[in-house]
Design a protein around this motif. Sequence first.
Motif, PDB file in Angstrom:
ATOM      1  N   ALA A  30       0.818  -1.212   0.000  1.00 25.77           N
ATOM      2  CA  ALA A  30       0.000   0.000   0.000  1.00 25.77           C
ATOM      3  C   ALA A  30       0.853   1.263   0.000  1.00 25.77           C
ATOM      4  CB  ALA A  30      -0.931  -0.002   1.215  1.00 25.77           C
ATOM      5  N   LEU A  31       2.055   1.188   0.582  1.00 24.20           N
ATOM      6  CA  LEU A  31       2.935   2.357   0.663  1.00 24.20           C
ATOM      7  C   LEU A  31       3.757   2.577  -0.598  1.00 24.20           C
ATOM      8  CD1 LEU A  31       4.426   1.976   4.254  1.00 24.20           C
ATOM      9  CD2 LEU A  31       2.816   3.719   3.505  1.00 24.20           C
ATOM     10  N   ALA A  32       3.784   1.612  -1.489  1.00 23.21           N
ATOM     11  CA  ALA A  32       4.729   1.618  -2.606  1.00 23.21           C
ATOM     12  C   ALA A  32       4.657   2.882  -3.454  1.00 23.21           C
ATOM     13  CB  ALA A  32       4.509   0.378  -3.476  1.00 23.21           C
ATOM     14  N   LEU A  33       3.458   3.433  -3.646  1.00 25.62           N
ATOM     15  CA  LEU A  33       3.287   4.572  -4.539  1.00 25.62           C
ATOM     16  C   LEU A  33       3.174   5.904  -3.810  1.00 25.62           C
ATOM     17  CD1 LEU A  33       0.756   2.928  -7.016  1.00 25.62           C
ATOM     18  CD2 LEU A  33       3.190   3.316  -7.377  1.00 25.62           C
ATOM     19  N   HIS A  34       3.549   5.918  -2.518  1.00 26.62           N
ATOM     20  CA  HIS A  34       3.477   7.137  -1.693  1.00 26.62           C
ATOM     21  C   HIS A  34       2.070   7.737  -1.709  1.00 26.62           C
ATOM     22  CE1 HIS A  34       7.750   7.347  -0.793  1.00 26.62           C
ATOM     23  NE2 HIS A  34       8.017   7.140  -2.082  1.00 26.62           N
ATOM     24  N   PRO A  35       1.057   6.995  -1.279  1.00 30.61           N
ATOM     25  CA  PRO A  35      -0.315   7.504  -1.332  1.00 30.61           C
ATOM     26  C   PRO A  35      -0.565   8.584  -0.276  1.00 30.61           C
ATOM     27  CG  PRO A  35      -0.265   5.435  -0.151  1.00 30.61           C
ATOM     28  CD  PRO A  35       1.133   5.657  -0.663  1.00 30.61           C
ATOM     29  N   LYS A  36      -1.660   9.306  -0.460  1.00 35.76           N
ATOM     30  CA  LYS A  36      -2.099  10.276   0.537  1.00 35.76           C
ATOM     31  C   LYS A  36      -3.169   9.677   1.449  1.00 35.76           C
ATOM     32  CE  LYS A  36      -1.180  14.226  -2.494  1.00 35.76           C
ATOM     33  NZ  LYS A  36      -1.777  15.371  -3.224  1.00 35.76           N
ATOM     34  N   LEU A  37      -4.003   8.800   0.885  1.00 39.96           N
ATOM     35  CA  LEU A  37      -5.082   8.153   1.643  1.00 39.96           C
ATOM     36  C   LEU A  37      -4.916   6.647   1.588  1.00 39.96           C
ATOM     37  CD1 LEU A  37      -7.959   8.203   3.028  1.00 39.96           C
ATOM     38  CD2 LEU A  37      -8.887   7.986   0.698  1.00 39.96           C
ATOM     39  N   ILE A  38      -5.051   5.998   2.747  1.00 45.19           N
ATOM     40  CA  ILE A  38      -5.085   4.540   2.802  1.00 45.19           C
ATOM     41  C   ILE A  38      -6.365   4.119   3.519  1.00 45.19           C
ATOM     42  CG2 ILE A  38      -4.007   2.442   3.684  1.00 45.19           C
ATOM     43  CD1 ILE A  38      -1.321   3.688   3.395  1.00 45.19           C
ATOM     44  N   VAL A  39      -7.157   3.303   2.860  1.00 43.56           N
ATOM     45  CA  VAL A  39      -8.345   2.710   3.481  1.00 43.56           C
ATOM     46  C   VAL A  39      -7.913   1.421   4.163  1.00 43.56           C
ATOM     47  CG1 VAL A  39     -10.614   1.702   3.085  1.00 43.56           C
ATOM     48  CG2 VAL A  39      -9.904   3.739   1.802  1.00 43.56           C
ATOM     49  N   CYS A  40      -8.001   1.391   5.470  1.00 37.92           N
ATOM     50  CA  CYS A  40      -7.620   0.211   6.259  1.00 37.92           C
ATOM     51  C   CYS A  40      -8.893  -0.567   6.574  1.00 37.92           C
ATOM     52  CB  CYS A  40      -6.919   0.629   7.547  1.00 37.92           C
ATOM     53  SG  CYS A  40      -5.495   1.710   7.324  1.00 37.92           S
ATOM     54  N   ASP A  41      -9.123  -1.640   5.845  1.00 31.39           N
ATOM     55  CA  ASP A  41     -10.359  -2.413   5.982  1.00 31.39           C
ATOM     56  C   ASP A  41     -10.167  -3.517   7.026  1.00 31.39           C
ATOM     57  OD1 ASP A  41     -12.807  -3.593   5.682  1.00 31.39           O
ATOM     58  OD2 ASP A  41     -12.380  -4.497   3.738  1.00 31.39           O
ATOM     59  N   GLU A  42     -10.434  -3.174   8.280  1.00 35.84           N
ATOM     60  CA  GLU A  42     -10.265  -4.098   9.408  1.00 35.84           C
ATOM     61  C   GLU A  42      -8.915  -4.811   9.327  1.00 35.84           C
ATOM     62  OE1 GLU A  42     -13.582  -6.310  10.808  1.00 35.84           O
ATOM     63  OE2 GLU A  42     -15.005  -5.257   9.539  1.00 35.84           O
ATOM     64  N   PRO A  43      -7.819  -4.070   9.313  1.00 28.12           N
ATOM     65  CA  PRO A  43      -6.503  -4.669   9.052  1.00 28.12           C
ATOM     66  C   PRO A  43      -5.959  -5.540  10.174  1.00 28.12           C
ATOM     67  CG  PRO A  43      -6.263  -2.369   9.640  1.00 28.12           C
ATOM     68  CD  PRO A  43      -7.738  -2.625   9.528  1.00 28.12           C
ATOM     69  N   VAL A  44      -6.578  -5.496  11.371  1.00 23.63           N
ATOM     70  CA  VAL A  44      -6.048  -6.293  12.480  1.00 23.63           C
ATOM     71  C   VAL A  44      -7.046  -7.309  13.016  1.00 23.63           C
ATOM     72  CG1 VAL A  44      -4.455  -4.470  13.194  1.00 23.63           C
ATOM     73  CG2 VAL A  44      -6.737  -4.565  14.208  1.00 23.63           C
ATOM     74  N   SER A  45      -8.249  -7.374  12.436  1.00 30.70           N
ATOM     75  CA  SER A  45      -9.290  -8.246  12.992  1.00 30.70           C
ATOM     76  C   SER A  45      -8.955  -9.724  12.849  1.00 30.70           C
ATOM     77  CB  SER A  45     -10.637  -7.948  12.323  1.00 30.70           C
ATOM     78  OG  SER A  45     -10.579  -8.231  10.941  1.00 30.70           O
ATOM     79  N   ALA A  46      -8.114 -10.094  11.871  1.00 36.77           N
ATOM     80  CA  ALA A  46      -7.768 -11.503  11.655  1.00 36.77           C
ATOM     81  C   ALA A  46      -6.477 -11.902  12.368  1.00 36.77           C
ATOM     82  CB  ALA A  46      -7.626 -11.775  10.161  1.00 36.77           C
ATOM     83  N   LEU A  47      -5.927 -10.987  13.190  1.00 33.45           N
ATOM     84  CA  LEU A  47      -4.643 -11.239  13.823  1.00 33.45           C
ATOM     85  C   LEU A  47      -4.799 -11.498  15.318  1.00 33.45           C
ATOM     86  CD1 LEU A  47      -2.620  -8.331  12.163  1.00 33.45           C
ATOM     87  CD2 LEU A  47      -2.909 -10.679  11.335  1.00 33.45           C
ATOM     88  N   ASP A  48      -3.797 -12.165  15.905  1.00 30.32           N
ATOM     89  CA  ASP A  48      -3.772 -12.358  17.349  1.00 30.32           C
ATOM     90  C   ASP A  48      -3.709 -11.009  18.057  1.00 30.32           C
ATOM     91  OD1 ASP A  48      -3.765 -15.069  16.924  1.00 30.32           O
ATOM     92  OD2 ASP A  48      -1.588 -15.273  17.112  1.00 30.32           O
TER      93      ASP A  48
END
Length: 352
Positions: free
Chosen positions: A200-218
């Motif tokens: 997601a960071l590769a293109l130096h974005p201004k906005l990142i939509v984080c779609d429940e990025p930690v819900s599947a993690l311990d």
Amino acid sequence: MSVGALKTPDPRAVTRAGAGAATAGATTVTAAGENLVDVQNLVKYFPITGGVLSRVVGYVKAVDGVSFFIRKGETFGLVGESGCGKTTMGRTILQLEEPTSGKVYFEGRDVGALSKEEMRRLRREMQVIFQDPYASLNPRMTVGDIVGEPLEIHGVATGKKKEERVRDLLDVVGLASYHINRYPHEFSGGQRQRIGIARALALHPKLIVCDEPVSALDVSIQSQILNLLEELQEDFNLTYLFVAHNLSVVKHISDRIGVMYLGKIVEMTSEEELFKNARHPYTEALLSAVPVAKPTLVRQRIVLEGDVPSPVKPPSGCRFHTRCWLAQDVCKTKEPEWRECAPDHWVACHLR
């Protein structure tokens, strides 16, 4: 079910009472140019087909007349029960789903009015981190190919320059440079999500939509990913739309929070104000279920009765009235006005 069983109008022709007021209130709070994203009366309906001819017999009203804004450099948390339309909202803002009606503005530009080439260039500035780190990575591609693919697609870097950029990105997200030649199955869930963040960071974005990025993690890994996202936000001047159903997670990372129920935002304010002075009954019920690390503290748990109504045929009036313990007759017939009940604190409720 017959074709005539559901007489639902074409969603593109739907006008909602009070939608203009909601849009004006939600998008004029900040000074011009301060908002990175402005969402105005956004609607997304999914058609339901049936019968031999597969005619449209109804619509799933996933997002139904929603307005809000995201300021530059902040984290806007979008929270609610599963199925309330949070993920659809994020995907529609990114134009991964075409909106049924309404407008999405990115730095003042109407995203829906852009040409294909203009939209392609804009995608560099809007990226997404998906919920499932196991399904979001191609198992047949190496980490180097996964993270470097956006660089090639947009003509940013190829060959040796791409490899150097990928190694730098892996280092930024806490992975070693030698991971570049490994495949996703060789990593844990937390490491896979770090790969997704690097992509997601590769293109130096201004906005990142984080779609429940930690819900599947311990739980122990969740805090690491959240801290990483906060560090990256400061280092890269990022803006987040953070979608989640866990209020504790949203409280940790968000500057402002919107509470969503059955396709509509029912309350929006700062993180501190929401947890201290929630106004909407649905928000109060969600907060009462948040665990507190004080065994001696006795709190009244608000248990909502009944199931979430179907988004195919949501209740009339206030959509929450079928489960609300404060509901009055007016709640069943009249949709509540979206109003500012305190400075920068918006709510849609007749009684609050």
